[in-house]
Write a protein that holds these residues in place. Structure first.
Motif, mmCIF file in Angstrom:
data_model
loop_
_atom_site.group_PDB
_atom_site.id
_atom_site.type_symbol
_atom_site.label_atom_id
_atom_site.label_comp_id
_atom_site.label_asym_id
_atom_site.label_seq_id
_atom_site.Cartn_x
_atom_site.Cartn_y
_atom_site.Cartn_z
ATOM 1 N N ARG A 53 -7.927 0.373 -1.917
ATOM 2 C CA ARG A 53 -8.656 -0.710 -2.574
ATOM 3 C C ARG A 53 -7.670 -1.829 -2.900
ATOM 4 O O ARG A 53 -6.593 -1.585 -3.443
ATOM 5 N N PHE A 54 -8.067 -3.056 -2.554
ATOM 6 C CA PHE A 54 -7.140 -4.181 -2.762
ATOM 7 C C PHE A 54 -7.869 -5.514 -2.707
ATOM 8 O O PHE A 54 -8.934 -5.629 -2.114
ATOM 9 N N ASP A 55 -7.281 -6.493 -3.348
ATOM 10 C CA ASP A 55 -7.768 -7.867 -3.202
ATOM 11 C C ASP A 55 -7.127 -8.488 -1.974
ATOM 12 O O ASP A 55 -7.783 -9.051 -1.126
ATOM 13 N N THR A 56 -5.798 -8.368 -1.912
ATOM 14 C CA THR A 56 -5.098 -8.719 -0.677
ATOM 15 C C THR A 56 -4.060 -7.619 -0.458
ATOM 16 O O THR A 56 -3.858 -6.768 -1.330
ATOM 17 N N THR A 57 -3.389 -7.678 0.673
ATOM 18 C CA THR A 57 -2.401 -6.647 0.985
ATOM 19 C C THR A 57 -1.203 -6.683 0.033
ATOM 20 O O THR A 57 -0.368 -5.796 0.068
ATOM 21 N N ALA A 58 -1.156 -7.718 -0.823
ATOM 22 C CA ALA A 58 -0.086 -7.757 -1.830
ATOM 23 C C ALA A 58 -0.218 -6.588 -2.804
ATOM 24 O O ALA A 58 0.755 -6.176 -3.431
ATOM 25 N N ASP A 59 -1.450 -6.034 -2.918
ATOM 26 C CA ASP A 59 -1.681 -4.916 -3.844
ATOM 27 C C ASP A 59 -1.217 -3.575 -3.282
ATOM 28 O O ASP A 59 -1.207 -2.576 -3.985
ATOM 29 N N ILE A 60 -0.881 -3.548 -2.000
ATOM 30 C CA ILE A 60 -0.548 -2.273 -1.368
ATOM 31 C C ILE A 60 0.909 -1.913 -1.679
ATOM 32 O O ILE A 60 1.802 -2.744 -1.547
ATOM 33 N N VAL A 61 1.115 -0.684 -2.070
ATOM 34 C CA VAL A 61 2.480 -0.237 -2.389
ATOM 35 C C VAL A 61 3.206 0.147 -1.099
ATOM 36 O O VAL A 61 2.682 0.916 -0.294
ATOM 37 N N ILE A 62 4.384 -0.394 -0.926
ATOM 38 C CA ILE A 62 5.173 -0.097 0.272
ATOM 39 C C ILE A 62 6.318 0.834 -0.113
ATOM 40 O O ILE A 62 7.064 0.542 -1.039
ATOM 41 N N PRO A 63 6.459 1.956 0.592
ATOM 42 C CA PRO A 63 7.544 2.877 0.246
ATOM 43 C C PRO A 63 8.896 2.213 0.475
ATOM 44 O O PRO A 63 9.055 1.427 1.402
ATOM 45 N N PRO A 64 9.874 2.513 -0.379
ATOM 46 C CA PRO A 64 11.161 1.835 -0.286
ATOM 47 C C PRO A 64 11.987 2.221 0.949
ATOM 48 O O PRO A 64 12.681 1.382 1.511
ATOM 49 N N SER A 65 11.902 3.494 1.359
ATOM 50 C CA SER A 65 12.796 3.872 2.464
ATOM 51 C C SER A 65 12.122 3.632 3.806
ATOM 52 O O SER A 65 10.912 3.802 3.963
ATOM 53 N N LEU A 66 12.953 3.222 4.747
ATOM 54 C CA LEU A 66 12.451 2.817 6.055
ATOM 55 C C LEU A 66 11.709 3.955 6.755
ATOM 56 O O LEU A 66 10.683 3.739 7.410
ATOM 57 N N ILE A 67 12.217 5.162 6.608
ATOM 58 C CA ILE A 67 11.607 6.279 7.339
ATOM 59 C C ILE A 67 10.153 6.473 6.904
ATOM 60 O O ILE A 67 9.292 6.815 7.700
ATOM 61 N N ASP A 68 9.870 6.197 5.626
ATOM 62 C CA ASP A 68 8.497 6.341 5.138
ATOM 63 C C ASP A 68 7.605 5.178 5.543
ATOM 64 O O ASP A 68 6.398 5.218 5.362
ATOM 65 N N GLN A 69 8.221 4.140 6.055
ATOM 66 C CA GLN A 69 7.418 3.001 6.511
ATOM 67 C C GLN A 69 6.958 3.170 7.948
ATOM 68 O O GLN A 69 6.131 2.406 8.433
ATOM 69 N N VAL A 70 7.513 4.162 8.626
ATOM 70 C CA VAL A 70 7.121 4.385 10.021
ATOM 71 C C VAL A 70 5.701 4.933 10.046
ATOM 72 O O VAL A 70 5.373 5.855 9.316
ATOM 73 N N ILE A 71 4.880 4.344 10.907
ATOM 74 C CA ILE A 71 3.467 4.718 10.953
ATOM 75 C C ILE A 71 3.181 5.486 12.236
ATOM 76 O O ILE A 71 3.697 5.130 13.304
ATOM 77 N N GLY A 72 2.348 6.521 12.105
ATOM 78 C CA GLY A 72 2.132 7.399 13.252
ATOM 79 C C GLY A 72 3.449 8.099 13.542
ATOM 80 O O GLY A 72 4.300 8.219 12.672
ATOM 81 N N GLN A 73 3.639 8.551 14.780
ATOM 82 C CA GLN A 73 4.943 9.107 15.197
ATOM 83 C C GLN A 73 5.448 10.213 14.271
ATOM 84 O O GLN A 73 6.657 10.332 14.048
ATOM 85 N N GLU A 74 4.544 11.020 13.730
ATOM 86 C CA GLU A 74 4.973 12.070 12.797
ATOM 87 C C GLU A 74 6.037 12.975 13.411
ATOM 88 O O GLU A 74 6.999 13.363 12.761
ATOM 89 N N HIS A 75 5.821 13.277 14.685
ATOM 90 C CA HIS A 75 6.759 14.178 15.348
ATOM 91 C C HIS A 75 8.153 13.557 15.386
ATOM 92 O O HIS A 75 9.146 14.195 15.022
ATOM 93 N N ALA A 76 8.201 12.302 15.798
ATOM 94 C CA ALA A 76 9.499 11.621 15.892
ATOM 95 C C ALA A 76 10.158 11.540 14.519
ATOM 96 O O ALA A 76 11.368 11.736 14.389
#
Ligand code: ADP
Length: 636
Positions: free
Chosen positions: A26-49
């Motif tokens: 739920r958000f007004d704009t994407t500014a409300d979305i929490v972004i994880p600090p570490s790069l590895i957690d920002q990777v989307i999909g690619q769970e195996h990799a």
């Protein structure tokens, strides 16, 4: 505030949409979305990799990543550098070698010390120079005073000049004793990430610059001309090389040596330069290698290097799509927030804009129930849309900006396809009205994400010998295959044994990139039209594969094909029923074409052919399905 006010649950702009669409976000704009600090957690999909990278990082293993561009390979490599267990980083210095000036000495010191050492040497040299300058001044003054008193003015001047040059020529020597810092890290810094993609040998393995003044007191000392390579800068960190096969074989060989030894001397890489004579002591390069490329790239790789990386590490495949689930949609919403944050200049996305990007992610996956993972391209769309919003001075990026951006951020293939349609129109190659015997508008995919109308014509002539399928090039295989498939059907339909005729099939305006059997129903329709002399509607286009029994089977790229047909002016597009869910065409095409999903070849023929004698035609059609209990073919 009143008590009630505090209990009013917050309403978000996204609440106007289906909660499931955004995976519960739920958000007004994407500014409300929490972004994880570490790069590895920002990777989307690619769970195996992601899992492999985490494991490889703790064990300090090499990794080979195989997959399409823009799916997150370099992002994962960067993330791996963040994950490496903490180690003390090091600086690397070159020193002149008094015994052999062509063999500079290498010293390794803790991170941060390198700068201090160089600064100390510099200060030392400066101090020596200035004290010598003072001495010089005193002597010169003395000489001048003495020569004035003794009347030997000319002699005095000569002595002064001589002294001056002697001292000056000694000065560069002092500077020349200062070591050079070739790899520098901040104290307490993390493991480095170095991208060695597309570098030439010098940049990868280190180099020694050419010296135009090779002697005579003006030369730059050899240790000062040494430059570290990517392998050295990646010492104790990660070296990432994409498109590894494009690296020249000698470089791959050297890379292998570096990997095995953990150290590699620096030498001049261009043969005729003075740098080629210089060779340093061994320079440490204990890096973790992440080699990437597509499947072809792996074949072009030096076999020894490949087996080394494989033998001491992991191999992962990158996914191109992920399932269209709540969780994955939520991740894509976060992806948009990440891209906006990384860009730093574009306004955040409102829910309408996010929904449009999600739609595009489905569309680009080209598969039912999937979302694309070619996220670099999707990120490109996010940025173009954001730029449009920014130029317009809007506070948030909206659906309108995304829709406009799609027009701008089109792939080269898509633009070529448009150009192609325009040009074939000019030459009257595309016919989209009236009827013709033996000519059917097929549909093809060009590149990854563009479609094109591809007419096929068939002609039948009595055969002199055994009947043959006559076609050229790529079409021959497709045509032979689909004619083999349809021969039984044709026999039932028309009683003709196609072994007694020659069938000529031709693509009109052929070009490469046409994928195999999606032209089956097109070829079958063209051949039946030609055999039976029944005209084909030209405002109809079709795509579909065909089983020997006459079932129409699913094909790829259905969305792009339909859009191409609409652009060309076609009114009806016949597609396999099982592809219906894959259809995600843009709004503006929806009014332009009627989409007809079919399961059987009879339906195709009924739609496309315009027989004079309708009754006889229906009777023949009914023959196709005769004597067959048709168990439903499973969707492929
Ligand atoms: P590759 O190395 O596979 O060509 P990159 O890692 O360079 O792709 O991806 C380029 C950019 O696209 C990344 O910096 C990131 O913004 C985005 N991106 C690509 N794949 C992913 C992913 N799986 N998750 C999040 N972002 C991604």
């Amino acid at each position: 505030p009143a008590r009630e006010d505090l209990n009013v649950p917050k309403i978000f702009a996204s609440d106007e949409f289906d909660l499931e669409l955004f995976g519960g976000m739920r958000f007004d704009t994407t500014a409300d979305i929490v972004i994880p600090p570490s790069l590895i957690d920002q990777v989307i999909g690619q769970e195996h990799a992601v899992e492999v990278i985490k494991k490889a990082a703790t064990q300090r293993r090499h990794v080979m990543m195989i997959g399409s561009p823009g799916t997150g390979k370099s992002m994962l490599a960067k993330a791996m550098a963040e994950l490496l267990p903490k180690e003390e980083m090091q600086d690397i210095l070159t020193y002149p070698n008094a015994e052999d000036s062509n063999n500079p000495i290498i010293r390794v010191v803790p991170a941060g010390r390198g700068k201090e050492i160089v600064a100390a040497h510099r200060a030392e040299a400066r101090k020596r120079v200035s004290s010598r300058n003072t001495m010089l001044m005193v002597i010169i003054l003395g000489v001048i005073v003495f020569s004035i008193f003794s009347g030997q003015l000319i002699m005095g001047l000569l002595v002064v000049l001589m002294l001056f040059f002697v001292f000056k020529s000694m000065m560069p020597r002092d500077e020349a004793m200062v070591p050079k810092l070739i790899v520098s890290n901040k104290p307490d810094s993390k493991a480095p990430f170095v991208d060695g993609t597309g570098t030439h040998a010098g940049a990868l393995l280190g180099d020694v610059r050419h010296d135009p003044f090779q002697s005579g007191g003006l030369e730059t000392p050899s240790h000062d001309r040494v430059e570290a390579g990517a392998i050295h800068r990646a010492h104790k960190g990660v070296l990432f090389i994409d498109e590894i096969n494009t690296l020249e074989l000698p470089s791959q060989q050297s890379l292998l040596t570096a990997l095995q030894e953990g150290e590699f001397p620096i030498t001049g890489q261009s043969e005729r330069s003075s740098g080629a004579m210089v060779r340093t002591e061994n320079v440490p390069c204990r890096f973790i290698m992440i080699a990437a490329g597509n499947l072809d790239a792996m074949q072009g790789m030096h076999p020894a290097l490949r087996s080394r990386i494989r033998g001491y590490g992991y191999e992962v495949y990158m996914g191109e799509t992920m399932d269209d689930t709540m969780q994955n949609r939520a991740r894509l919403v976060r992806f948009i927030a990440q891209e906006v944050q990384n860009d730093g200049k574009i306004p955040h996305f409102d829910p309408s804009a996010v929904s449009e990007i999600l739609r595009e992610a489905r569309r680009r996956s080209g598969r039912k129930g999937h979302l694309t993972l070619k996220l670099r391209d999707l990120g490109g769309l996010v940025r173009v849309a954001g730029d449009l919003a920014r130029q317009a001075g809007d506070p948030a990026t909206t659906m309108k900006h995304v829709v406009d951006a799609k027009q701008i951020a089109r792939s080269v293939e898509d633009q070529i396809s448009d150009e192609y349609i325009r040009r074939t129109r000019d030459y009257d190659l595309t016919i989209v009205e009236g009827t013709l015997v033996g000519r059917v508008n097929g549909l093809a995919v060009v590149g990854n994400d563009a479609g094109s109308v591809l007419p096929i014509t068939a002609e039948v002539t009595p055969s002199q010998g055994a009947g043959a399928v006559i076609a050229t090039g790529l079409l021959k295989e497709i045509a032979q295959e689909s004619i083999k498939n349809v021969s039984a059907l044709i026999k039932k339909f028309s009683g003709t044994d196609i072994r007694k005729v020659d069938i000529h099939v031709q693509f009109i305006g052929t070009y490469n990139g046409v994928e195999g059997d999606s032209a089956s129903i097109t070829v079958a329709t063209a051949v039946i039209s030609a055999l039976e002399d029944i005209p084909v509607r030209q405002d109809v286009a079709m795509t579909g594969s065909l089983s020997v029994r006459g079932d129409v089977l699913p094909i790829g790229g259905v969305t792009y094909k339909i859009e191409a047909a609409a652009k060309a002016g076609i009114h009806t597009v016949i597609i396999p029923q099982s592809n219906l869910d894959d259809v995600l065409i843009e709004e503006r095409y929806k009014q332009m074409v009627e989409i007809v999903p079919v399961t059987r070849i009879e339906e195709v023929l009924r739609r496309a052919l315009v027989p004079e004698d309708k009754e006889a035609f229906e009777k023949k059609l009914s023959m196709i399905g005769k004597h067959m209990e048709i168990p439903k073919m499973p969707a492929v």
